[in-house]
Enzyme design. Structure first.
Site, PDB file in Angstrom:
ATOM      1  N   ASP A  80     -79.712 -73.482 -26.109  1.00  0.00           N
ATOM      2  CA  ASP A  80     -79.740 -71.562 -26.195  1.00  0.00           C
ATOM      3  C   ASP A  80     -81.355 -71.119 -26.602  1.00  0.00           C
ATOM      4  OD1 ASP A  80     -77.499 -71.827 -24.048  1.00  0.00           O
ATOM      5  OD2 ASP A  80     -76.844 -70.510 -26.166  1.00  0.00           O
ATOM      6  N   HIS A 131     -82.081 -61.646 -25.844  1.00  0.00           N
ATOM      7  CA  HIS A 131     -80.889 -61.907 -26.907  1.00  0.00           C
ATOM      8  C   HIS A 131     -80.363 -60.439 -27.092  1.00  0.00           C
ATOM      9  CE1 HIS A 131     -78.310 -64.086 -29.521  1.00  0.00           C
ATOM     10  NE2 HIS A 131     -78.788 -65.603 -29.034  1.00  0.00           N
ATOM     11  N   HIS A 151     -79.001 -75.370 -29.774  1.00  0.00           N
ATOM     12  CA  HIS A 151     -80.339 -74.690 -29.527  1.00  0.00           C
ATOM     13  C   HIS A 151     -81.305 -75.326 -30.168  1.00  0.00           C
ATOM     14  CE1 HIS A 151     -76.311 -71.442 -30.127  1.00  0.00           C
ATOM     15  NE2 HIS A 151     -77.420 -70.600 -30.335  1.00  0.00           N
TER      16      HIS A 151
END
Length: 247
Positions: free
Chosen positions: A44, A101, A194
């Site tokens: 992500d 986000h 991530h």
């Protein structure tokens, strides 16, 4: 003075609106892979500077991964156009993590729709794809988010294994957790990582890939671990122009 008929019409409009929302279809929420012996490693918050390193690592282990990208988070998506194009060329999946986000569960229908649409517009320009999967930032969603996702033709993807990198877990602990996961011989794994954390790209994922490969797992994209298509449609990307910017 407000007439009785005006109040009735206003009330009827609210009731009809609520009825529409209640009857609206909701997007599917995916928490697990369905194909046996598959591992879907997802990343992500990018695109970011470690994306190419992750792709090089995937090449070494004959793996495919999924990047859930933002438009304007750790950097502007247009500044990483070449990396995204290379990821697509190599067969990695590119999914939506929305534009900025934001916590989608705190936004209105219009605001969620805008966050998704802006990211999709960028992906269509850069790579020429319309994603079929979206991961909400923070894994946070509600009925409103599911309605927008359904209207935009996207399933919502969560996870069943969290590396812990985004909450400050050390690389040592993340590697230990991945090792425990692999040695427990799960049916399949849908893992959250991530790409914006250097230890994830350079310490955790190399060991995780080695462990899963040794255990006989195939590392695939989210779409592949479900036996589905990654995109709603694909078309040629557009030439770079003055619209390729985030501000």
């Amino acid at each position: 003075m407000v007439s009785f008929d005006s109040l009735n019409l206003a009330t009827l409009a609210v009731v009809n609106s609520l009825a529409f929302l209640a009857n609206a279809q909701l997007a599917r929420v995916i928490e697990h892979c369905t194909h046996d012996k598959t591992v879907a490693l997802t990343f992500d918050d990018g695109p970011y500077i470690y994306q190419n390193d992750i792709m090089d690592l995937a090449d070494r282990y004959d793996a495919k991964v999924t990047f859930f990208v933002n438009g304007d988070n750790y950097g502007c998506i247009y500044d990483y156009a070449h990396s995204l194009q290379e990821a697509h060329r190599k067969g990695h999946q590119i999914g939506s993590h929305t534009w900025a986000h934001k916590d989608l569960s705190s936004l209105s229908y219009h605001e969620v729709n805008e966050q998704m649409m802006m990211l999709e517009d960028a992906l269509q320009k850069i790579v020429g794809v319309q994603p079929a999967f979206m991961r909400p930032p923070y894994g946070s969603f509600n009925e409103n988010v599911l309605k927008v996702s359904q209207d935009r033709g996207q399933s919502v993807v969560i996870w069943d294994f969290d590396s812990g990198d985004s909450v400050g877990q050390s690389a040592f602990q993340s590697k230990s957790d991945y090792n425990k996961c692999a040695t427990s011989n799960p049916k399949n794994v849908l893992a959250l990582n991530h790409e914006t954390y250097e230890p994830t790209a350079h310490e955790v994922i190399p060991q995780a890939m080695a462990n899963f490969q040794q255990k006989g797992y195939k590392m695939v994209t989210v779409a592949q671990c479900l036996g589905e298509e990654p995109y709603q449609w694909i078309q040629p990307p557009t030439p770079r122009d003055d619209s390729w910017h985030c501000s």
